[in-house]
Design a protein around this motif. Structure first.
Motif, PDB file in Angstrom:
ATOM      1  N   VAL A  52       0.850  -1.186   0.000  1.00 29.36           N
ATOM      2  CA  VAL A  52       0.000   0.000   0.000  1.00 29.36           C
ATOM      3  C   VAL A  52       0.890   1.242   0.000  1.00 29.36           C
ATOM      4  CG1 VAL A  52      -0.146   0.108   2.534  1.00 29.36           C
ATOM      5  CG2 VAL A  52      -2.004   1.076   1.140  1.00 29.36           C
ATOM      6  N   PHE A  53       0.374   2.329  -0.585  1.00 33.34           N
ATOM      7  CA  PHE A  53       1.052   3.613  -0.524  1.00 33.34           C
ATOM      8  C   PHE A  53       0.014   4.709  -0.729  1.00 33.34           C
ATOM      9  CE2 PHE A  53       1.460   1.873  -4.812  1.00 33.34           C
ATOM     10  CZ  PHE A  53       1.062   2.917  -5.634  1.00 33.34           C
ATOM     11  N   GLY A  54       0.425   5.956  -0.525  1.00 33.62           N
ATOM     12  CA  GLY A  54      -0.529   7.047  -0.666  1.00 33.62           C
ATOM     13  C   GLY A  54       0.131   8.322  -1.133  1.00 33.62           C
ATOM     14  N   PHE A  55      -0.693   9.234  -1.656  1.00 33.21           N
ATOM     15  CA  PHE A  55      -0.226  10.512  -2.183  1.00 33.21           C
ATOM     16  C   PHE A  55      -0.909  11.651  -1.429  1.00 33.21           C
ATOM     17  CE2 PHE A  55      -0.037   7.584  -5.877  1.00 33.21           C
ATOM     18  CZ  PHE A  55       1.334   7.614  -6.089  1.00 33.21           C
ATOM     19  N   GLY A  56      -0.131  12.628  -0.979  1.00 33.60           N
ATOM     20  CA  GLY A  56      -0.666  13.744  -0.218  1.00 33.60           C
ATOM     21  C   GLY A  56      -1.481  14.724  -1.041  1.00 33.60           C
ATOM     22  N   ARG A  57      -1.988  15.736  -0.356  1.00 37.70           N
ATOM     23  CA  ARG A  57      -2.887  16.732  -0.963  1.00 37.70           C
ATOM     24  C   ARG A  57      -2.264  17.431  -2.167  1.00 37.70           C
ATOM     25  NH1 ARG A  57      -3.599  22.372  -0.627  1.00 37.70           N
ATOM     26  NH2 ARG A  57      -5.782  23.087  -0.494  1.00 37.70           N
ATOM     27  N   ASP A  58      -0.982  17.765  -2.051  1.00 34.10           N
ATOM     28  CA  ASP A  58      -0.323  18.523  -3.108  1.00 34.10           C
ATOM     29  C   ASP A  58       0.812  17.718  -3.744  1.00 34.10           C
ATOM     30  OD1 ASP A  58      -1.869  20.968  -2.668  1.00 34.10           O
ATOM     31  OD2 ASP A  58      -0.797  21.059  -0.759  1.00 34.10           O
TER      32      ASP A  58
END
Length: 256
Positions: free
Chosen positions: A50-56
């Protein structure tokens, strides 16, 4: 893409919206190593990661993997998002600009939160379908820029659900409680739940907490009650999703 064999050419299956603020869940062959932008990701024995990308987050990324000594890569392109501006008046001045005497308390609160969000366990509850943790009106959304008493603040990173004090808050997915504090300066009653592999839920402004640190909780189980504690203008739940330090959009998990 580059590769050195047929096995490595098979790309992982990715689930989630390729956009800023998104949590992406992946599945590959067991015994495969995976990297995002050159940083190694944890991969379970059965190939989940799993991984994720921030708001900006930047819009261009690279996913790499290696299986049986053969390596390949896949470019990832995110959609750019636009966010709302919320102007909120009537917030007590002590919360807009906290007095010097509470700065030490705020720093201590932040250390506790950072420690809980840094937990990296082998739980795989992040693979489950998430449900909204409380009933009520959606009163705030991820990414919106809030302006308190005309003073711009950093963006909002949660999904706000407005309802009366005492409204049940349930676990959106299974996990283990990594933080339970009933009186933090900004967030009031605060819970953090570890879903595994760096994915966590945070629940703030709670009036009552029904769980303790270290407790295993299943999806749908009562964990707390909505409150108006900390910096608020009315009773609501602020639910947040993190992948380690990356602040993600809970609403995207509910759309899958």
């Amino acid at each position: 893409m580059f590769s050195h064999g047929a096995h490595a050419q098979t790309p992982p299956v990715l689930i989630g919206e390729m956009t800023q603020g998104s949590l992406i869940r992946g599945k590959t062959q067991p015994n495969t190593s995976v990297w995002l932008n050159g940083e190694s990701l944890d991969v379970s024995s059965d190939g989940h990661f799993v991984f994720g990308f921030g708001r900006d987050a930047n819009l261009s990324h690279t996913l790499e993997w290696e299986f049986m000594g053969k390596k390949a890569s896949l470019p990832l392109t995110l959609a750019q998002r636009e966010y709302n501006i919320d102007r909120i008046e009537g917030v007590e001045q002590k919360y807009v600009s906290p007095p010097d005497e509470v700065l030490a308390r705020i720093r201590q609160d932040n250390r506790k939160i950072a420690k809980a969000r840094a937990v990296s366990s082998n739980l795989q509850d992040f693979l489950d379908d998430f449900i909204i943790p409380a009933k009520g009106r959606i009163s705030g959304v991820y990414g919106s820029q809030r302006v308190f008493n005309g003073q711009p603040k950093r963006p909002h990173f949660g999904l706000d659900v407005a309802n009366s004090v005492g409204t049940p808050v349930i676990a959106p997915a299974g996990g283990v409680i990594s933080l339970a504090d009933d009186d933090m300066y900004y967030s009031g009653g605060t819970l953090i739940m570890d879903h595994g592999f760096g994915v966590s839920s945070t629940f703030i402004h709670l009036s009552k907490i029904h769980v303790v640190e270290g407790q295993r909780v299943e999806k749908g189980e009562l964990i707390a009650e909505i409150g108006a504690t900390g910096r608020v203008t009315g009773p609501h739940l602020d639910w947040r999703i993190n992948w380690y330090k990356e602040r993600l959009d809970p609403a995207l998990l509910l759309r899958e």
